[in-house]
Write a protein that holds these residues in place. Structure first.
Motif, PDB file in Angstrom:
ATOM      1  N   ASP A   1       0.635  -1.324   0.567  1.00  0.00           N
ATOM      2  CA  ASP A   1      -0.085   0.014  -0.077  1.00  0.00           C
ATOM      3  C   ASP A   1       1.465   1.204  -0.100  1.00  0.00           C
ATOM      4  OD1 ASP A   1      -1.906   1.596   0.354  1.00  0.00           O
ATOM      5  OD2 ASP A   1      -2.525   0.981   2.122  1.00  0.00           O
ATOM      6  N   HIS A   2       0.989   1.808  -0.986  1.00  0.00           N
ATOM      7  CA  HIS A   2       1.880   2.847  -1.373  1.00  0.00           C
ATOM      8  C   HIS A   2       1.301   4.219  -0.629  1.00  0.00           C
ATOM      9  CE1 HIS A   2       3.721   6.569  -3.100  1.00  0.00           C
ATOM     10  NE2 HIS A   2       4.775   5.613  -3.371  1.00  0.00           N
ATOM     11  N   PRO A   3       1.923   5.135   0.403  1.00  0.00           N
ATOM     12  CA  PRO A   3       3.474   4.305   0.714  1.00  0.00           C
ATOM     13  C   PRO A   3       3.595   4.235   2.207  1.00  0.00           C
ATOM     14  CG  PRO A   3       2.838   7.028   1.059  1.00  0.00           C
ATOM     15  CD  PRO A   3       1.692   6.598   0.760  1.00  0.00           C
ATOM     16  N   SER A   4       2.846   3.473   2.132  1.00  0.00           N
ATOM     17  CA  SER A   4       2.495   3.415   4.348  1.00  0.00           C
ATOM     18  C   SER A   4       3.528   2.231   4.055  1.00  0.00           C
ATOM     19  CB  SER A   4       1.570   2.796   4.508  1.00  0.00           C
ATOM     20  OG  SER A   4       0.807   2.435   4.349  1.00  0.00           O
ATOM     21  N   TYR A   5       2.814   1.153   3.167  1.00  0.00           N
ATOM     22  CA  TYR A   5       3.252  -0.450   3.271  1.00  0.00           C
ATOM     23  C   TYR A   5       4.257  -0.860   2.087  1.00  0.00           C
ATOM     24  CZ  TYR A   5       3.348  -5.634   3.517  1.00  0.00           C
ATOM     25  OH  TYR A   5       3.682  -7.075   4.258  1.00  0.00           O
ATOM     26  N   MET A   6       5.207  -1.208   1.332  1.00  0.00           N
ATOM     27  CA  MET A   6       5.729  -2.700   0.534  1.00  0.00           C
ATOM     28  C   MET A   6       6.206  -3.746   1.350  1.00  0.00           C
ATOM     29  SD  MET A   6       9.612  -1.228  -0.766  1.00  0.00           S
ATOM     30  CE  MET A   6       9.413  -0.406  -3.073  1.00  0.00           C
ATOM     31  N   GLY A   7       6.342  -4.517   0.360  1.00  0.00           N
ATOM     32  CA  GLY A   7       6.964  -5.775   0.343  1.00  0.00           C
ATOM     33  C   GLY A   7       6.750  -6.277  -0.700  1.00  0.00           C
ATOM     34  N   PHE A   8       8.157  -7.559  -1.261  1.00  0.00           N
ATOM     35  CA  PHE A   8       7.906  -7.585  -2.300  1.00  0.00           C
ATOM     36  C   PHE A   8       9.103  -9.241  -2.732  1.00  0.00           C
ATOM     37  CE2 PHE A   8      11.592  -5.333  -1.177  1.00  0.00           C
ATOM     38  CZ  PHE A   8      13.431  -5.828  -1.092  1.00  0.00           C
ATOM     39  N   VAL A   9       8.940  -9.665  -3.254  1.00  0.00           N
ATOM     40  CA  VAL A   9       9.597 -10.924  -3.688  1.00  0.00           C
ATOM     41  C   VAL A   9      10.021 -10.996  -4.644  1.00  0.00           C
ATOM     42  CG1 VAL A   9       7.686 -11.915  -4.693  1.00  0.00           C
ATOM     43  CG2 VAL A   9       9.091 -13.839  -4.070  1.00  0.00           C
ATOM     44  N   VAL A  10      11.482 -11.831  -4.169  1.00  0.00           N
ATOM     45  CA  VAL A  10      12.786 -11.712  -5.181  1.00  0.00           C
ATOM     46  C   VAL A  10      12.773 -13.167  -6.129  1.00  0.00           C
ATOM     47  CG1 VAL A  10      15.416 -11.829  -5.413  1.00  0.00           C
ATOM     48  CG2 VAL A  10      14.384 -10.457  -3.421  1.00  0.00           C
ATOM     49  N   TRP A  11      13.366 -12.473  -7.567  1.00  0.00           N
ATOM     50  CA  TRP A  11      13.149 -13.346  -8.660  1.00  0.00           C
ATOM     51  C   TRP A  11      13.758 -13.407  -8.925  1.00  0.00           C
ATOM     52  CZ3 TRP A  11       8.242 -12.037 -12.222  1.00  0.00           C
ATOM     53  CH2 TRP A  11       7.038 -12.500 -11.464  1.00  0.00           C
TER      54      TRP A  11
ATOM     55  N   TRP B   1       5.919   3.273  -7.361  1.00  0.00           N
ATOM     56  CA  TRP B   1       5.857   1.581  -7.072  1.00  0.00           C
ATOM     57  C   TRP B   1       4.687   1.718  -7.240  1.00  0.00           C
ATOM     58  CZ3 TRP B   1       4.219  -0.149  -2.777  1.00  0.00           C
ATOM     59  CH2 TRP B   1       4.523   0.776  -1.994  1.00  0.00           C
ATOM     60  N   LYS B   2       4.165   0.195  -7.202  1.00  0.00           N
ATOM     61  CA  LYS B   2       2.641   0.188  -7.488  1.00  0.00           C
ATOM     62  C   LYS B   2       2.750  -1.773  -7.335  1.00  0.00           C
ATOM     63  CE  LYS B   2       0.586   3.262 -10.821  1.00  0.00           C
ATOM     64  NZ  LYS B   2       1.834   4.587 -10.332  1.00  0.00           N
ATOM     65  N   ALA B   3       1.856  -1.194  -6.369  1.00  0.00           N
ATOM     66  CA  ALA B   3       1.592  -3.459  -6.141  1.00  0.00           C
ATOM     67  C   ALA B   3       1.400  -4.085  -6.801  1.00  0.00           C
ATOM     68  CB  ALA B   3       0.448  -3.402  -4.957  1.00  0.00           C
ATOM     69  N   GLY B   4       1.861  -5.165  -7.173  1.00  0.00           N
ATOM     70  CA  GLY B   4       1.712  -5.852  -8.383  1.00  0.00           C
ATOM     71  C   GLY B   4       3.029  -6.027  -9.427  1.00  0.00           C
ATOM     72  N   GLN B   5       3.387  -4.464  -9.779  1.00  0.00           N
ATOM     73  CA  GLN B   5       4.170  -4.649 -10.410  1.00  0.00           C
ATOM     74  C   GLN B   5       5.944  -4.806 -10.490  1.00  0.00           C
ATOM     75  OE1 GLN B   5       3.504  -2.784 -13.469  1.00  0.00           O
ATOM     76  NE2 GLN B   5       2.070  -2.722 -12.838  1.00  0.00           N
ATOM     77  N   THR B   6       6.746  -5.136 -11.672  1.00  0.00           N
ATOM     78  CA  THR B   6       7.785  -6.111 -11.581  1.00  0.00           C
ATOM     79  C   THR B   6       8.539  -5.219 -11.622  1.00  0.00           C
ATOM     80  OG1 THR B   6       7.434  -6.998 -14.294  1.00  0.00           O
ATOM     81  CG2 THR B   6       6.586  -8.725 -11.726  1.00  0.00           C
ATOM     82  N   TYR B   7      10.354  -5.641 -11.318  1.00  0.00           N
ATOM     83  CA  TYR B   7      10.845  -4.176 -11.936  1.00  0.00           C
ATOM     84  C   TYR B   7      12.362  -4.775 -12.179  1.00  0.00           C
ATOM     85  CZ  TYR B   7       7.393  -0.737 -10.281  1.00  0.00           C
ATOM     86  OH  TYR B   7       6.332  -0.337 -10.044  1.00  0.00           O
TER      87      TYR B   7
END
Length: 275
Positions: free
Chosen positions: A183-193, A261-267
């Protein structure tokens, strides 16, 4: 029998060896030294040794892995590595083992190949005292033929041997996917591929690109890294890669995470590891 006399004769013979046959003594010493060095060399390459275990497969009709694996890969994890994936028990290591690759081969020469199959860890679990629960596809790929694969599937659980190997993702950089619950900008999580090599990511920092203020992320579960109140502005990562021998290296991606940055996006990070 005169044991004292025999013992005395043995002592005299041993004491005479340096005088009578110094060359023989040296050769024996050299042989022992070489044998000791060979033993040390074998111990040093123990990470390349196969370990005996057992393997089962996911009890469903799908060829690939599961969409709900404990590593946090989601549907991507079901098709990663062409679907040659696995859940593991102790090798999960509280999530540190997610993304690691292993060569797994069954030991029945009547059905199995010497090469076996290379799998990627995407889940946590065990069945019938196994270290691996392979995707159905990966389980069958340990076999020599289609008929042999059917026989392995019928067995359900087989004896295997395994060792860790380098992961390989040609033409891919390490990529992060922002978690859907972010939830931008209060919470960020991501997984590494797409992490190549055979090292583990043991720490991640999220930094502001302007003032280099960094925040240590939490391993929420599996390969998912999270933080509340993430830094603002364009962001950069710092990832700590650890080897089995204890060596550690910080890797800094080339590309930044954009401010919006947005939820669900890949970078794409723009970097890759190869060892």
């Amino acid at each position: 029998m005169h044991y004292p006399l025999i013992f005395f004769a043995f002592i005299v013979f041993a004491l005479c060896i340096p005088i009578m046959v110094p060359t023989l003594q040296f050769l024996l010493f050299l042989s022992g030294t070489l044998l000791f060095m060979q033993t040390l060399a074998e111990a040093a390459t123990c990470s390349d040794c196969f370990i005996h275990s057992r393997a089962a497969y996911y009890p469903n009709s799908y060829e690939n892995g599961t969409d709900t694996g404990r590593c946090g890969y989601g549907s991507f994890g079901a098709t990663l590595n062409g679907g040659d994936v696995s859940a593991v028990s102790d090798l999960y290591r509280d999530g540190v083992g997610c993304g690691a690759c292993y060569q797994v081969r069954c030991t029945d020469s009547h059905y199995c190949t010497d090469k076996g199959v290379t799998i990627v860890v995407t889940d946590h679990g065990s069945s019938h005292n196994t270290d691996f629960i392979l995707s159905r596809r990966a389980f069958g790929r340990m076999a020599q033929t289609t008929d042999a694969a059917a026989s392995l599937i019928a067995l359900g659980v087989v004896d295997v041997e395994y060792k860790r190997v380098s992961c390989s993702y040609p033409n891919k950089n390490i990529t992060i996917k922002i978690d859907e619950n972010s939830d931008h900008p209060s919470y960020m999580g991501f997984v590494v591929w797409y992490q190549q090599g055979r090292r583990d990511i043991t720490a991640v920092h999220l930094c502001e690109t302007q003032n280099f203020a960094c925040k240590v992320l939490d391993r929420s579960y599996g390969a998912v890294w999270t933080t509340t109140s993430p830094p603002s502005g364009p962001l950069s990562l710092r990832m700590l890669f650890s080897e089995e021998d204890g060596d550690e290296t910080w890797v800094v991606p080339v590309n930044n995470i954009p401010n919006d940055w947005k939820a669900g996006q890949t970078y794409d990070t723009g970097v890759q590891v190869n060892s």
